[in-house]
Design a protein around this motif. Structure first.
Motif, PDB file in Angstrom:
ATOM      1  N   ASP A 122       0.846  -1.189   0.000  1.00 47.13           N
ATOM      2  CA  ASP A 122       0.000   0.000   0.000  1.00 47.13           C
ATOM      3  C   ASP A 122       0.885   1.245   0.000  1.00 47.13           C
ATOM      4  N   GLU A 123       0.261   2.385  -0.205  1.00 44.63           N
ATOM      5  CA  GLU A 123       1.013   3.633  -0.275  1.00 44.63           C
ATOM      6  C   GLU A 123       1.707   3.948   1.045  1.00 44.63           C
ATOM      7  N   THR A 124       1.063   3.580   2.149  1.00 47.70           N
ATOM      8  CA  THR A 124       1.664   3.834   3.458  1.00 47.70           C
ATOM      9  C   THR A 124       2.987   3.101   3.605  1.00 47.70           C
ATOM     10  N   GLY A 125       2.995   1.818   3.234  1.00 50.93           N
ATOM     11  CA  GLY A 125       4.219   1.036   3.318  1.00 50.93           C
ATOM     12  C   GLY A 125       5.309   1.579   2.416  1.00 50.93           C
ATOM     13  N   GLN A 126       4.937   1.960   1.193  1.00 52.72           N
ATOM     14  CA  GLN A 126       5.921   2.503   0.260  1.00 52.72           C
ATOM     15  C   GLN A 126       6.505   3.811   0.785  1.00 52.72           C
ATOM     16  N   ALA A 127       5.637   4.659   1.338  1.00 52.40           N
ATOM     17  CA  ALA A 127       6.096   5.954   1.852  1.00 52.40           C
ATOM     18  C   ALA A 127       7.001   5.759   3.068  1.00 52.40           C
ATOM     19  N   LEU A 128       6.656   4.802   3.929  1.00 52.94           N
ATOM     20  CA  LEU A 128       7.465   4.527   5.118  1.00 52.94           C
ATOM     21  C   LEU A 128       8.876   4.110   4.721  1.00 52.94           C
ATOM     22  N   LEU A 129       8.973   3.194   3.753  1.00 51.11           N
ATOM     23  CA  LEU A 129      10.288   2.724   3.327  1.00 51.11           C
ATOM     24  C   LEU A 129      11.074   3.820   2.622  1.00 51.11           C
ATOM     25  N   ALA A 130      10.385   4.620   1.806  1.00 52.32           N
ATOM     26  CA  ALA A 130      11.072   5.708   1.108  1.00 52.32           C
ATOM     27  C   ALA A 130      11.641   6.718   2.099  1.00 52.32           C
TER      28      ALA A 130
END
Length: 372
Positions: A122-130
């Motif tokens: 999800d976007e949350t996971g992608q944003a967290l890793l970025a």
């Protein structure tokens, strides 16, 4: 390198001098069969002294953090919270999770750090890793799944910043399995220090502790909460450093608490009797009890003007680990941890936005102002 045999030490010395040395070349230099050299190299990879193909050597001081990666929502009440009705709040959103917070703090302090966790597709996971990658952390070993969303945590704070209630959707961590530890093992084994939190399932923690006994890294673990501390095994052998507050320690030890200052020392000693090498038992503003070998020392807190307590404990852990990797004793390192924890309470963020080696150095004078 006391855990290495004579032949393993000789092979590692050749590789350190020439990382491009072939197995036959090493065998000829040492008068060994190539198959023997190959078997020793497999063991050197498993123990974390080399990183596999190409014989890439690990960095001399690297931390790996494994555990919670969470999207945090914080709501600070404008007036004293009244149950069972609507309360006006000021809301904020940020990335959290104990291991993630520790990893970000370490990265900002300049410590080479890797992060291992599990997030949703999800976007949350992608944003967290970025975000964490942008801080300089290696996130290549994070697992991504479609079955559950990235973990979320909501905290309601009173006007002074003290927590009233916390709500957690952490089901995704149940999908993290011992096999994920095995898959990332060369990465873990090459670390100088591995930090894990008890957001991980019990079977994962047990597996990590069992495998650590044959590796070169030091293992530190944080309890996270009273319900999660029971995920630790009863035999704590294999854990080099254990962080927990007094309530968590008493829950794990199944004991009734006494006066906090005295009880923290008794709890810390009891943890070492369970097998852990060193223990840090925190008492909030009263500081912490630290056991190291036969010593049991009170490390006082650092005076602060708190704005928000969220993330302070994680910062304390990061400050301690940062100095341990620099060569400090645990007792010395815990003082730096106390300072970074205090600094973090003075900001609304879970990780201090101004944190850097220079920022920490500029505030070291505050350690001299502590009251024992």
């Amino acid at each position: 390198m006391s855990e290495l045999g004579t032949q393993e030490q000789a092979i590692l010395k050749i590789i350190q001098d020439n990382p491009f040395a072939g197995q036959q070349e090493i065998a000829d230099q040492l008068g060994l069969a190539r198959s023997t050299v190959a078997a020793h190299i497999v063991q050197l990879v498993a123990k974390g002294h080399i990183l596999g193909r190409g014989y890439v050597l690990p960095e001399p001081s690297r931390a790996t953090c494994i555990g919670g990666a969470v999207f945090d929502r914080k709501y600070r009440a404008r007036r004293p919270v009244i149950p069972a009705t609507s309360n006006p709040v000021d809301g904020s959103r940020s990335f959290g999770g104990v291991a993630r917070n520790v990893a970000e703090n370490l990265a900002l302090l300049g410590t080479p750090v890797s992060f291992i966790s599990i997030v949703g597709e999800d976007e949350t996971g992608q944003a967290l890793l970025a975000h964490l990658k942008g801080r300089g952390a290696d996130v290549s070993q994070v697992v991504t799944v479609s079955e559950r969303p990235t973990a979320e945590y909501a905290a309601v704070l009173d006007p002074s910043g003290e927590m009233v209630i916390g709500l957690a959707d952490m089901g995704i961590f149940d999908l993290f399995q011992p096999a994920h530890i095995d898959r990332a093992w060369p990465h873990l084994a090459a670390s100088s220090l591995v930090f894990a939190d008890c957001n991980l399932p019990a079977e994962v923690l047990h597996h990590l502790i069992a495998r650590r006994k044959g590796a070169r890294f030091r293992l530190a673990i944080d309890a996270v909460s009273t319900p999660k501390v029971v995920r630790l095994p009863s035999d704590l052998s294999g854990i080099d450093l254990l962080f927990m507050n007094l309530d968590e320690a008493n829950a794990l030890l199944e004991r009734d608490g006494l006066a906090p200052a005295k009880d923290a020392f008794e709890a810390a000693r009891a943890l070492t009797h369970r097998g852990v090498s060193e223990a840090v038992v925190t008492m909030g503003s009263r500081g912490m009890a630290v056991t190291s070998g036969r010593d049991a020392v009170h490390v006082p807190s650092v005076e602060a003007a708190p704005v928000d307590m969220t993330g302070a404990g994680d910062a304390m852990i990061a400050g301690t680990l940062h100095r341990l990797l620099a060569g400090d004793s645990t007792i010395e390192a815990a003082s730096t941890g106390a300072l970074l924890g205090a600094l973090t309470t003075e900001t609304a963020a879970s990780v201090h936005a101004e944190l850097s080696p220079h920022f920490l150095q500029a505030n070291l004078h505050r350690l001299a102002d502590r009251k024992g």
